[in-house]
Motif scaffolding. Sequence first.
Motif, PDB file in Angstrom:
ATOM      1  N   VAL A  69       0.849  -1.193   0.000  1.00 57.29           N
ATOM      2  CA  VAL A  69       0.000   0.000   0.000  1.00 57.29           C
ATOM      3  C   VAL A  69       0.885   1.243   0.000  1.00 57.29           C
ATOM      4  N   GLY A  71       0.745   5.772  -0.184  1.00 56.58           N
ATOM      5  CA  GLY A  71      -0.146   6.905   0.019  1.00 56.58           C
ATOM      6  C   GLY A  71       0.608   8.091   0.577  1.00 56.58           C
ATOM      7  N   SER A  83       3.059   2.214   3.381  1.00 61.52           N
ATOM      8  CA  SER A  83       2.146   2.364   4.512  1.00 61.52           C
ATOM      9  C   SER A  83       2.744   1.999   5.867  1.00 61.52           C
ATOM     10  N   PRO A 101      -4.749   6.048   0.388  1.00 60.55           N
ATOM     11  CA  PRO A 101      -4.069   4.794   0.045  1.00 60.55           C
ATOM     12  C   PRO A 101      -4.459   4.243  -1.318  1.00 60.55           C
TER      13      PRO A 101
END
Length: 240
Positions: A69, A71, A83, A101
């Motif tokens: 992930v 973001g 993440s 995300p």
Amino acid sequence: MAYWNKTDRRDYGDLGISFDVFYKSSSKENIEFVQHFFKKLCDKGYIYTQVILQSYCENCKKFLPDRYVKGTCPHCGTTDQYSDSCEQCGRTLQPGEILSPHCAICGSKPTKKESEHYFFKLTQFSDALKKWLTENENLQPEVKNYVLNWIREGLRDWDISRDINWGVPIPLKEAKGKVLYGWFDNHLGYISTAQKYFEEKGTDGKKAWNASKIYHFIGKDIIYHHYLFLPAMRLGEGEY
């Protein structure tokens, strides 16, 4: 790969560094050692379970832990971060904290699914870590103060399990299919590899580790793991 092998060999040679043992965290010795640490911490009451909302990609049909992930960092606002940590501000992130995300594999926005995870009670080691950092004269003052500020702001318990099909299995029947987070086992590889080296020389690995002065050369983006997680794990386990 051949280019980097040649470059690394040259750079290490220029620094006068040679490898007596070059090993891996997926070794039999490290897997057994990591599971020993987990069991000891579990027996001492430093591990608990909690149901959390985990990122899940409907397109890829899989849970998306950590580096699956990407973001925006919720602390400093830097975009395109994984993440589990921000390379800009050095913060370690818990599952679900990253902003905006998206799946690092296909780019789609993940949904949320419940999953039971295992947590290490890092919060119980705030005072012990503060004492270790303050009294340890071998640590760089600027890095030491950086980490002490994190402790003053308040530590949080650490999610140490993942829903993926590779890694060190959690050694509990009820944890079938779950593995330990890579940063739970990676730096324990320092100890298991050193033990392997000493024992091949006919020396007791645990005694040699505890009696030796150990030097770690680490990058600034993994300070949190080495100055908080690893010391707390060793303080909790108690033998190393």
